[in-house]
Design a protein around this motif. Sequence first.
Motif, PDB file in Angstrom:
ATOM      1  N   THR A   3       0.845  -1.191   0.000  1.00 53.48           N
ATOM      2  CA  THR A   3       0.000   0.000   0.000  1.00 53.48           C
ATOM      3  C   THR A   3       0.885   1.246   0.000  1.00 53.48           C
ATOM      4  O   THR A   3       2.045   1.206   0.406  1.00 53.48           O
ATOM      5  CB  THR A   3      -0.912   0.031   1.228  1.00 53.48           C
ATOM      6  OG1 THR A   3      -0.095  -0.002   2.407  1.00 53.48           O
ATOM      7  CG2 THR A   3      -1.858  -1.156   1.229  1.00 53.48           C
ATOM      8  N   LEU A   4       0.321   2.355  -0.486  1.00 49.38           N
ATOM      9  CA  LEU A   4       1.023   3.638  -0.447  1.00 49.38           C
ATOM     10  C   LEU A   4       0.588   4.367   0.817  1.00 49.38           C
ATOM     11  O   LEU A   4      -0.535   4.855   0.920  1.00 49.38           O
ATOM     12  CB  LEU A   4       0.687   4.479  -1.678  1.00 49.38           C
ATOM     13  CG  LEU A   4       1.324   5.865  -1.725  1.00 49.38           C
ATOM     14  CD1 LEU A   4       2.841   5.768  -1.788  1.00 49.38           C
ATOM     15  CD2 LEU A   4       0.802   6.652  -2.930  1.00 49.38           C
ATOM     16  N   VAL A 187       8.083  -0.406  -7.512  1.00 45.95           N
ATOM     17  CA  VAL A 187       8.033  -0.522  -6.064  1.00 45.95           C
ATOM     18  C   VAL A 187       9.441  -0.249  -5.567  1.00 45.95           C
ATOM     19  O   VAL A 187      10.394  -0.936  -5.962  1.00 45.95           O
ATOM     20  CB  VAL A 187       7.566  -1.914  -5.604  1.00 45.95           C
ATOM     21  CG1 VAL A 187       7.700  -2.029  -4.085  1.00 45.95           C
ATOM     22  CG2 VAL A 187       6.119  -2.151  -6.007  1.00 45.95           C
ATOM     23  N   LEU A 188       9.581   0.761  -4.728  1.00 47.63           N
ATOM     24  CA  LEU A 188      10.885   1.099  -4.162  1.00 47.63           C
ATOM     25  C   LEU A 188      10.989   0.497  -2.773  1.00 47.63           C
ATOM     26  O   LEU A 188      10.047   0.602  -1.963  1.00 47.63           O
ATOM     27  CB  LEU A 188      11.064   2.614  -4.117  1.00 47.63           C
ATOM     28  CG  LEU A 188      11.020   3.315  -5.481  1.00 47.63           C
ATOM     29  CD1 LEU A 188      11.217   4.819  -5.329  1.00 47.63           C
ATOM     30  CD2 LEU A 188      12.055   2.737  -6.433  1.00 47.63           C
ATOM     31  N   VAL A 189      12.124  -0.123  -2.495  1.00 48.02           N
ATOM     32  CA  VAL A 189      12.341  -0.779  -1.209  1.00 48.02           C
ATOM     33  C   VAL A 189      13.582  -0.187  -0.554  1.00 48.02           C
ATOM     34  O   VAL A 189      14.374   0.521  -1.185  1.00 48.02           O
ATOM     35  CB  VAL A 189      12.505  -2.309  -1.380  1.00 48.02           C
ATOM     36  CG1 VAL A 189      11.235  -2.910  -1.960  1.00 48.02           C
ATOM     37  CG2 VAL A 189      13.710  -2.638  -2.267  1.00 48.02           C
ATOM     38  N   ASP A 190      13.777  -0.487   0.739  1.00 53.42           N
ATOM     39  CA  ASP A 190      14.927   0.064   1.452  1.00 53.42           C
ATOM     40  C   ASP A 190      16.178  -0.768   1.192  1.00 53.42           C
ATOM     41  O   ASP A 190      16.134  -1.815   0.550  1.00 53.42           O
ATOM     42  CB  ASP A 190      14.635   0.199   2.949  1.00 53.42           C
ATOM     43  CG  ASP A 190      14.336  -1.141   3.607  1.00 53.42           C
ATOM     44  OD1 ASP A 190      14.875  -2.176   3.166  1.00 53.42           O
ATOM     45  OD2 ASP A 190      13.552  -1.156   4.575  1.00 53.42           O
ATOM     46  N   LYS A 191      17.300  -0.282   1.723  1.00 52.91           N
ATOM     47  CA  LYS A 191      18.603  -0.900   1.439  1.00 52.91           C
ATOM     48  C   LYS A 191      18.736  -2.289   2.047  1.00 52.91           C
ATOM     49  O   LYS A 191      19.603  -3.068   1.635  1.00 52.91           O
ATOM     50  CB  LYS A 191      19.729   0.005   1.948  1.00 52.91           C
ATOM     51  CG  LYS A 191      19.700   0.268   3.444  1.00 52.91           C
ATOM     52  CD  LYS A 191      20.821   1.213   3.835  1.00 52.91           C
ATOM     53  CE  LYS A 191      20.787   1.543   5.331  1.00 52.91           C
ATOM     54  NZ  LYS A 191      20.963   0.347   6.176  1.00 52.91           N
ATOM     55  N   ASP A 192      17.907  -2.606   3.028  1.00 57.88           N
ATOM     56  CA  ASP A 192      18.001  -3.916   3.684  1.00 57.88           C
ATOM     57  C   ASP A 192      17.108  -4.978   3.049  1.00 57.88           C
ATOM     58  O   ASP A 192      17.087  -6.123   3.504  1.00 57.88           O
ATOM     59  CB  ASP A 192      17.633  -3.774   5.172  1.00 57.88           C
ATOM     60  CG  ASP A 192      18.600  -2.859   5.913  1.00 57.88           C
ATOM     61  OD1 ASP A 192      19.811  -2.918   5.616  1.00 57.88           O
ATOM     62  OD2 ASP A 192      18.143  -2.086   6.776  1.00 57.88           O
ATOM     63  N   GLU A 232       6.820   5.732   3.652  1.00 57.11           N
ATOM     64  CA  GLU A 232       7.334   4.482   4.192  1.00 57.11           C
ATOM     65  C   GLU A 232       7.591   3.485   3.067  1.00 57.11           C
ATOM     66  O   GLU A 232       6.767   3.299   2.182  1.00 57.11           O
ATOM     67  CB  GLU A 232       6.335   3.896   5.195  1.00 57.11           C
ATOM     68  CG  GLU A 232       6.072   4.789   6.397  1.00 57.11           C
ATOM     69  CD  GLU A 232       5.039   4.197   7.343  1.00 57.11           C
ATOM     70  OE1 GLU A 232       4.583   3.052   7.080  1.00 57.11           O
ATOM     71  OE2 GLU A 232       4.677   4.862   8.320  1.00 57.11           O
ATOM     72  N   LEU A 233       8.757   2.861   3.105  1.00 54.39           N
ATOM     73  CA  LEU A 233       9.099   1.827   2.128  1.00 54.39           C
ATOM     74  C   LEU A 233       8.730   0.453   2.683  1.00 54.39           C
ATOM     75  O   LEU A 233       8.830   0.236   3.888  1.00 54.39           O
ATOM     76  CB  LEU A 233      10.603   1.897   1.815  1.00 54.39           C
ATOM     77  CG  LEU A 233      11.083   3.212   1.199  1.00 54.39           C
ATOM     78  CD1 LEU A 233      12.586   3.158   0.950  1.00 54.39           C
ATOM     79  CD2 LEU A 233      10.350   3.518  -0.095  1.00 54.39           C
ATOM     80  N   PRO A 234       8.302  -0.471   1.818  1.00 52.05           N
ATOM     81  CA  PRO A 234       8.192  -0.361   0.359  1.00 52.05           C
ATOM     82  C   PRO A 234       7.015   0.521  -0.070  1.00 52.05           C
ATOM     83  O   PRO A 234       6.000   0.588   0.623  1.00 52.05           O
ATOM     84  CB  PRO A 234       7.977  -1.812  -0.074  1.00 52.05           C
ATOM     85  CG  PRO A 234       7.283  -2.443   1.102  1.00 52.05           C
ATOM     86  CD  PRO A 234       7.901  -1.806   2.315  1.00 52.05           C
ATOM     87  N   ALA A 235       7.194   1.194  -1.212  1.00 49.86           N
ATOM     88  CA  ALA A 235       6.158   2.105  -1.695  1.00 49.86           C
ATOM     89  C   ALA A 235       6.052   2.025  -3.216  1.00 49.86           C
ATOM     90  O   ALA A 235       7.072   2.038  -3.917  1.00 49.86           O
ATOM     91  CB  ALA A 235       6.481   3.538  -1.278  1.00 49.86           C
ATOM     92  N   PRO A 236       4.834   1.933  -3.751  1.00 49.70           N
ATOM     93  CA  PRO A 236       4.634   1.955  -5.207  1.00 49.70           C
ATOM     94  C   PRO A 236       4.609   3.402  -5.713  1.00 49.70           C
ATOM     95  O   PRO A 236       3.681   4.166  -5.407  1.00 49.70           O
ATOM     96  CB  PRO A 236       3.264   1.276  -5.366  1.00 49.70           C
ATOM     97  CG  PRO A 236       2.541   1.598  -4.082  1.00 49.70           C
ATOM     98  CD  PRO A 236       3.579   1.737  -3.009  1.00 49.70           C
TER      99      PRO A 236
END
Length: 324
Positions: A3-4, A187-192, A232-236
């Motif tokens: 979800t965004l 979809v963007l995710v964080d470095k981990d 907040e990631l993950p985010a579309p």
Amino acid sequence: MPTLSLPPGALAHTDREYEYDVERDPANVEPIEHQIRLDFMRGGPIRRDQLLGNYNPWKYDPANPATHPWQGVKQKPLGLAYAETSCAARINEEVRFYHHVDDDAVLADAPAFLAARLRTARENSDPEQALEEERQRRQKWYRELIPGPNLSQVLKDSSYGSLIEKCIVPEPDADNLLEHNAFVGMVLVDKDTDPDAFARDRELDSAFVLRESALSHIQTDDPVRLADYGIELPAPLLVGEYGSGSQYPFIPWGDALTCACPYKQSAPWRVMCKHELLASVVCGGRDSIFLPISRGLEVPHRSRRLVSPEFAVSHQSRAEDYNR
């Protein structure tokens, strides 16, 4: 798809969850930004011969026509003529807020950033002087900084020209622009987070799941991150991929989108970057306030809305005595 999740400050002022704290939140997408985007949308494609070369936008003086870059040299883009008219109109439209600075019912209609500044000014030991200084600062923004150091800089061969240099036509329209530039649903995710594993778990195409750290806005000396905007990631989200080789996400904020590129993020007074200008021309060619998805995942409409619907239905672009 995740979800965004948006923070209150990313919502329109008409939303019941709206909250804006000028000291805590990033600068809002102001009314003039929406209006300028609509102006360039309605101004149509920008020709190559309308772009500036070596002009120094810091020499711009609104009172001295000799410093105006299109004066007797090139034909001004119609969208810019509209934008200058919008800036002049904003000065007149905001007069009432200075006259009724003690009336919070009036200030409720003011741009969020300006309202916060006026409330601070009225508590000053010399409120009249503080309000006059704020009025002058605001007028300088509309009369000088936006048309000169901002828009004249963006409308240069070295700026917007870098996004259209691969287009072979002299007046690139939406279709031409999207041959060499793209708006990609990701979809963007964080470095981990492992993007491939994330994609497999959700049955997504791994080509469109990416760590935020891989994008161009992080590869700068003072990067702005999605977390700085409360995302907040993950985010579309929608990511702009440009012929110049850069990739910048569009961040949902203040009922529209703002580009994460350093040009836009490093100076709050800049209302447009070359990426947002290209987005405006594309939207104008599609007759829509939503950026099209060139490829990738179907991200939420809130991740593609370049202009607030409220402004889109009420703003009229016009410049008196100007013919294209």
